[in-house]
Design an enzyme around this catalytic site. Sequence first.
Site, PDB file in Angstrom:
ATOM      1  N   GLU A 173     -47.132  79.324  14.228  1.00 29.18           N
ATOM      2  CA  GLU A 173     -46.018  79.980  13.539  1.00 29.18           C
ATOM      3  C   GLU A 173     -44.693  79.823  14.276  1.00 29.18           C
ATOM      4  O   GLU A 173     -43.940  80.780  14.481  1.00 29.18           O
ATOM      5  CB  GLU A 173     -46.348  81.458  13.307  1.00 29.18           C
ATOM      6  CG  GLU A 173     -47.591  81.644  12.442  1.00 29.18           C
ATOM      7  CD  GLU A 173     -48.037  83.091  12.295  1.00 29.18           C
ATOM      8  OE1 GLU A 173     -47.463  83.960  12.985  1.00 29.18           O
ATOM      9  OE2 GLU A 173     -48.972  83.348  11.515  1.00 29.18           O
ATOM     10  N   GLU A 233     -56.072  79.348   6.371  1.00 27.15           N
ATOM     11  CA  GLU A 233     -56.421  80.775   6.383  1.00 27.15           C
ATOM     12  C   GLU A 233     -56.339  81.326   4.967  1.00 27.15           C
ATOM     13  O   GLU A 233     -55.758  82.381   4.719  1.00 27.15           O
ATOM     14  CB  GLU A 233     -55.483  81.545   7.317  1.00 27.15           C
ATOM     15  CG  GLU A 233     -55.442  81.029   8.741  1.00 27.15           C
ATOM     16  CD  GLU A 233     -54.391  81.725   9.601  1.00 27.15           C
ATOM     17  OE1 GLU A 233     -53.958  82.844   9.233  1.00 27.15           O
ATOM     18  OE2 GLU A 233     -54.003  81.161  10.639  1.00 27.15           O
TER      19      GLU A 233
END
Length: 439
Positions: A200, A307
Amino acid sequence: MKTLIIIFLLPCILLLLVHAQVNDDSFDPYATLFSPYTKQEWRSYQEKKINEGRKTELTFEVSYVNGTKVRGAKLYIKQLTSDFHWGCGMTHRILNNTAYKKWFASRFTAADFHNELKWYWTEATQGQENYADPDAMIKFADEHGIIVRGHTILWDDVKYNQKWVRKLSPEQLLEAANRRVDSVVNRYKGRLIGWDVMNENLHHNFFEKRLGKNASSLFFNRVHKIDPNAVLFMNEFNTTEHVNDEYAPPVKYLRRMKKIQSFPGNSEVKMGIGLESHYGAEPIDFHYVRSSLDSLSQTGLPIWLTELDVKMDPNLKNWSGLQVIYLEEILRESFSHEAVKAMIIWTGASIDGCDVMCMADENLVNTPIGDLIDGLMEEWRTGEIEAMADFNGSCQVSVFNGGYEVKVVDPVSNASSRVSLKVDKVSIPDKMVHVQIMG
């Protein structure tokens, strides 16, 4: 006045043209700026793209050694492997549950660990490393042919770094982060399909703020030097989920990736595109998902949904039913894009704790989510099929790309031959398979 009339009529004309196209193989709903399609039309388009990108039409020609064609030869075609990976999030809870291990291994060929490879798990206290859980989980994966992504080496979100890490000076942080990279990558190099190097790093910048703007690039370089054959992923959320996220749209994702690749020493790094794919309680914007995947796929790099889940508001009427509907929509849309090489469902059974969604309850009985995923797994594989050659010993079949075992039987003598095939766009260029039977 004429200009105004044209402006007014143009959308109507385009709508008519698009509706005329839906009965034609060339229909491409993404090519329009409007949304005049029905769900059935979009589903037909998805099926068209799946057939083009995920399947291959083969022609088998069966003959005897002397060249005579085997009329009516029987073909038994069995798919052994798939070019596409279905995956699931895994936690340490699987280690002491034999039934869950069996459930997991019977379905999935890929895995991400929820927490067990993260720095805060393996070194909660500075200088005290503990790899017992990931060691055992990777051993289980190895034993069952499950490939594992290393999630994650470092994380750019400050709140997911240990308190002791946050207190370090820049010099101490660089030293500690380098030790972390060296420790985890050396331990598992050559055993994992790839690594999330800096998780991220579009939404967050913990390491860049303390170590400089090239922090991510430096760590990609260090990981590559230790494990040069691994695919190194950026891993980010909201790149396909939300059109209004200013931090991680495809253009910024690609810009950061290019920066990492252009850093001195990184030209040979094998990069991958990781998309977390946490969808929410609103209908999915298919135009944005497809345009995002199209943009990212121009790199030629593998795209993984890492995910995948759909979070719903439990106060919403019929939220569980909508969750299944939305999940099916994103699964079909993603699978229909051939650049997507794998999809990892973020939670399997409730044993792992289902804060968003679960495939199975505590007794490993499928939920509606599990029924959906199992059904799509079955739909998107060839499995076992039987076919028969014609008068000229020829037979055509359309199969999903992957590894196959084919048994061909002479209907008269019952003599047979077996061949193993790798089916994809390049392994059989002319899409012709010649099989000879002794007879």
